[in-house]
Write an enzyme that holds these catalytic residues in place. Structure first.
Site, PDB file in Angstrom:
ATOM      1  N   TRP A   1       0.751  -1.208   0.072  1.00 47.70           N
ATOM      2  CA  TRP A   1       0.075  -0.081   0.067  1.00 47.70           C
ATOM      3  C   TRP A   1       0.973   1.180  -0.235  1.00 47.70           C
ATOM      4  CZ3 TRP A   1      -4.380  -0.543  -1.685  1.00 47.70           C
ATOM      5  CH2 TRP A   1      -5.268  -1.743  -1.650  1.00 47.70           C
TER       6      TRP A   1
ATOM      7  N   ASP B   1      -1.661   6.804   6.320  1.00 46.02           N
ATOM      8  CA  ASP B   1      -2.860   5.924   5.911  1.00 46.02           C
ATOM      9  C   ASP B   1      -2.939   4.927   7.082  1.00 46.02           C
ATOM     10  OD1 ASP B   1      -4.487   4.017   4.773  1.00 46.02           O
ATOM     11  OD2 ASP B   1      -3.270   3.751   2.952  1.00 46.02           O
TER      12      ASP B   1
ATOM     13  N   LYS C   1     -12.526  -1.700   6.985  1.00 46.72           N
ATOM     14  CA  LYS C   1     -11.843  -2.522   7.836  1.00 46.72           C
ATOM     15  C   LYS C   1     -12.284  -2.300   9.359  1.00 46.72           C
ATOM     16  CE  LYS C   1      -7.868  -2.366   4.418  1.00 46.72           C
ATOM     17  NZ  LYS C   1      -8.059  -3.549   3.718  1.00 46.72           N
TER      18      LYS C   1
END
Length: 364
Positions: free
Chosen positions: A105, A175, A199
């Site tokens: 990511w 993030d 999530k």
């Protein structure tokens, strides 16, 4: 008709939601607050929806103890859109975006930023195949750094930052898509935090941005209106139609977190669940092998391998037959992964540990 037992849901995202939240949403789905309609059917300009919207913001500020001078935005496009919005808004000409590369990511965030302006990778664990978190104790930032960006938890590799660097006057942007609200944090350390909801926050469709107002109050007029943080900031995230149902669900999840005792209680629960699984891996006489280095292990995504890919395929197939969903590792790295976000109950982890032991005894 007998109700089917719910799956042991270890999906990486969209992921498990608290059963209590799903049942609450079910009870309010058709008829919300005596309005004669669903929350999905009403105007986002009306007082009923706006109350839900503002309550979600208020709960986020309360649970994270967000200090004055920060705002909470509800954005669309997932964290992947934030990868571009951050440099578009904050990476002015002559400035450098500093990035820490910890895996899949973080790499995507770097690739997007490179399309916008000058960036520099100031730390990386690529040489370790991203199985560890790089030390940032001696971090050197470029003189013209606009910000430092890092990914707090890599879902694919199963690594997590357990502390954050002091970046002084350079905004720290993180993030937190896969570990926001899993533990208390000091929000004043950060210039911006962002997280896709699917999530730990709710369903897909909304991305939460928590930012210092000075970073988002003014955006370059050269970028599209919808890509400016200032557009959302000045309009309470209501410039256009928001993902109203997703925001309503986030509100319910935040209420559930508060009922659990807040972030300190969730941290205890999450660390317990993670330790259950890591103990099963570490005490298996080598049958299971943890992927991430021990001091970099995530309490949200537990990654592990078996001796052969054939054995891993058999594990995943038999686990699914037994009701354990989402245990295959990401296609880019293979192996196995159990995602144990806030809403995954302890009982699911205990059942998985028992399955792992049974599988080891049969195949070891």
């Amino acid at each position: 008709m007998e109700q089917r037992q719910r799956a042991y849901n270890f999906n990486a995202g969209p992921a498990a939601l608290p059963l209590e939240v799903l049942e609450r949403a079910q009870s309010e789905f058709v008829e919300f607050a005596g309005t004669g309609m669903s929350i999905m059917e009403m105007s986002h300009r009306g007082g009923v929806y706006e109350g839900v919207h503002n309550e979600a913001k208020s709960l986020m500020k309360e649970l994270l103890n967000i200090p004055a001078g920060y705002d909470v935005l509800f954005m669309q496009g997932g964290a992947s859109t934030q990868f571009a919005m951050i440099p578009l808004n904050l990476l002015a000409p002559g400035k450098v975006g500093a990035y820490v590369n910890t895996g899949s990511w973080a790499t995507k965030a770097i690739q997007e930023a490179q399309l916008v302006g000058e960036i520099q990778v100031v730390a990386s664990s690529e040489a370790d195949k991203f199985m560890s978190i790089p030390s940032l104790s001696d971090l050197q930032l470029p003189e013209q750094a606009a910000y430092l960006h890092l990914t707090s938890n890599e879902t694919i590799e199963g690594t997590q930052f357990h502390a954050y660097p002091d970046t002084g006057n350079v905004p720290l942007i993180v993030d937190m898509s896969s570990d926001i609200l899993c533990r208390p944090i000091d929000v004043s350390q950060f210039g911006m935090i962002y997280a896709g909801a699917q999530k730990n926050l709710g369903p897909s469709g909304v991305t939460v941005v928590i930012a210092k107002e000075e970073l988002i109050a003014t955006s370059p007029k050269t970028i599209p209106t919808m890509m400016r943080y200032s557009t959302a900031y000045k309009n309470n995230s209501l410039y256009n139609t928001p993902p109203s149902f997703s925001i309503y669900m986030v509100k319910l999840v935040l209420e559930w977190i508060k009922e659990q005792g807040g972030l300190s209680a969730l941290q205890v629960a999450n660390e317990y669940k993670a330790q259950l699984l890591y103990n099963a891996i570490d005490n298996s006489d080598g049958f299971y092998r943890g992927c991430a280095e021990q001091n970099s292990r995530s309490i949200m995504n537990v990654t592990f391998r078996l001796a052969t890919e054939e054995l891993e395929k058999a594990f995943a197939a038999q686990a699914e037959q037994a009701g354990f969903i989402g245990l295959k590792g990401h296609r880019s790295v293979g192996g196995l992964r159990a995602s144990i976000y806030n809403a995954v109950p302890r009982s699911s982890c205990e059942a998985l540990v028992q399955f792992m032991e049974d599988f080891r005894l049969k195949n070891g």
